[in-house]
Scaffold this motif. Structure first.
Motif, PDB file in Angstrom:
ATOM      1  N   UNK A  43      21.313  -5.678  73.157  1.00 18.92           N
ATOM      2  CA  UNK A  43      22.069  -4.866  74.110  1.00 18.92           C
ATOM      3  C   UNK A  43      21.559  -3.434  74.037  1.00 18.92           C
ATOM      4  N   UNK A  44      21.310  -2.834  75.195  1.00 12.63           N
ATOM      5  CA  UNK A  44      20.904  -1.435  75.238  1.00 12.63           C
ATOM      6  C   UNK A  44      21.968  -0.591  75.934  1.00 12.63           C
ATOM      7  N   UNK A  45      22.119   0.618  75.460  1.00 10.34           N
ATOM      8  CA  UNK A  45      23.005   1.596  76.118  1.00 10.34           C
ATOM      9  C   UNK A  45      22.219   2.847  76.472  1.00 10.34           C
ATOM     10  N   UNK A  46      20.896   2.709  76.574  1.00  6.60           N
ATOM     11  CA  UNK A  46      20.054   3.872  76.872  1.00  6.60           C
ATOM     12  C   UNK A  46      19.054   3.575  77.984  1.00  6.60           C
ATOM     13  N   UNK A  47      19.356   2.616  78.835  1.00  8.61           N
ATOM     14  CA  UNK A  47      18.414   2.257  79.902  1.00  8.61           C
ATOM     15  C   UNK A  47      18.533   3.224  81.076  1.00  8.61           C
ATOM     16  N   UNK A  48      17.712   2.986  82.098  1.00  8.16           N
ATOM     17  CA  UNK A  48      17.658   3.883  83.256  1.00  8.16           C
ATOM     18  C   UNK A  48      18.969   3.948  84.021  1.00  8.16           C
ATOM     19  N   UNK A  49      19.872   2.982  83.796  1.00 10.60           N
ATOM     20  CA  UNK A  49      21.149   3.010  84.535  1.00 10.60           C
ATOM     21  C   UNK A  49      21.972   4.239  84.199  1.00 10.60           C
ATOM     22  N   UNK A  50      21.671   4.904  83.078  1.00  6.90           N
ATOM     23  CA  UNK A  50      22.389   6.136  82.744  1.00  6.90           C
ATOM     24  C   UNK A  50      21.874   7.316  83.559  1.00  6.90           C
ATOM     25  N   UNK A  51      20.763   7.109  84.266  1.00 11.58           N
ATOM     26  CA  UNK A  51      20.245   8.121  85.175  1.00 11.58           C
ATOM     27  C   UNK A  51      20.574   7.775  86.616  1.00 11.58           C
ATOM     28  N   UNK A  52      20.305   6.502  86.997  1.00  8.62           N
ATOM     29  CA  UNK A  52      20.429   6.144  88.414  1.00  8.62           C
ATOM     30  C   UNK A  52      21.691   5.344  88.738  1.00  8.62           C
TER      31      UNK A  52
END
Length: 307
Positions: free
Chosen positions: A138-147
């Protein structure tokens, strides 16, 4: 980039935008959203907008903040993808700061406004717990935190992403004006720029009307924006659905303990419940502020021999 408008006696708002990376088009949409909010500001002459590029890089953001401080802007708005030292720089310079970041930096000074509702590092803490209990990458640092596009990046089986509250009635009002002005559809990036400028303009008005160089006053009214309410006090609970856990279409084989933990988590977050029934509480998961993407539930495999 340089200034979007020449300085005027009506004051200046400085903005730090991810203009050159990771997506120049997204940076342009953020900028256009801010400009539309300025153009439609009712009743008075708008401040000039001075834009600097962060490229989502903390060092570049810090340099941009210093340039805005040297230019003596009245207020700084930024943090669409990086916080870095910008909040501290603005505080030390006595300049109010509006953060568009999904995460909230700790201990903001009076005069700061934060669009996000997620305590700093909470997402990483939850993702680590999911990795430990459920056994998924599980990641909580992917691009979804930007876009804010909730998707699972390559190399992971799940992603924890911030959710974006949208005032649908305001969206329907703003979208046609944006499309008419810029000949393109209104987007999440443009909405983030518009909402951040809505908050910034309220703070700017308070700054300019004050006899001393202070920001929004404690106890002032909350600010309603296209993307929900911005609190002028830092006292708020994190919404239960402030983050969304999304899965890859197919998950790996899980051991019995991990499969049970995943099932408990899915049920406590609203997936896997009997139709019309209530979701059973979970001591592990219920209190954590995230929801599970329920459409297209992932295929969960168990290891051979697991019950």
């Amino acid at each position: 980039m340089g200034a979007a408008a020449a300085p005027t006696p009506h004051g200046q708002i400085g903005a730090i935008v991810p203009d050159s990376w990771p997506d120049k088009a997204r940076g342009e949409e953020i900028r256009n959203g801010m400009l539309l909010a300025l153009k439609t500001w009712p009743g008075q002459s708008p401040p000039a907008l001075v834009i600097k590029d962060s490229a989502c890089d903390p060092k570049k953001a810090a340099a941009a903040a210093q340039e805005l401080i040297d230019a003596k802007v009245d207020l700084i708005v930024g943090a669409w993808c990086v916080l870095g030292t910008v909040p501290r720089q603005a505080r030390d310079a006595g300049i109010p700061f509006v953060s568009a970041n999904a995460e909230r930096y700790a201990g903001p000074p009076e005069g700061s406004l934060q669009m996000g509702s997620i305590p700093i590092n909470l997402a990483n803490t939850i993702a680590a717990r999911l990795r430990s209990e459920v056994g998924l990458r599980v990641t909580a640092t992917s691009a979804c935190w930007i876009d804010f596009d909730a998707r699972v990046p390559d190399g992971f089986e799940a992603a924890l992403c911030p959710t974006l509250p949208v005032d649908s009635a305001r969206w329907d009002e703003v979208a046609p004006a944006y499309s008419a002005a810029y000949r393109k559809p209104f987007s999440i990036a443009a909405a983030r720029g518009y909402a951040a400028m809505q908050a910034a303009l309220v703070a700017f008005k308070q700054v300019r009307s004050s006899a001393r160089p202070a920001g929004p006053k404690t106890g002032s009214r909350d600010i309603e924006t296209l993307l929900g309410v911005v609190r002028q006090r830092d006292e708020r609970a994190t919404p239960d659905d402030s983050m969304l856990l999304v899965f890859a279409p197919k998950l790996p084989r899980l051991a019995a303990r991990e499969a049970r933990a995943l099932d408990e988590m899915m049920k406590s977050k609203g997936c896997g419940c009997a139709k019309g029934g209530s979701c059973p509480p979970s001591a592990t998961w219920s209190a954590l502020p995230f929801a599970v993407q329920c459409s297209g539930a992932p295929v969960v495999l168990r290891k051979a021999g697991a019950p």
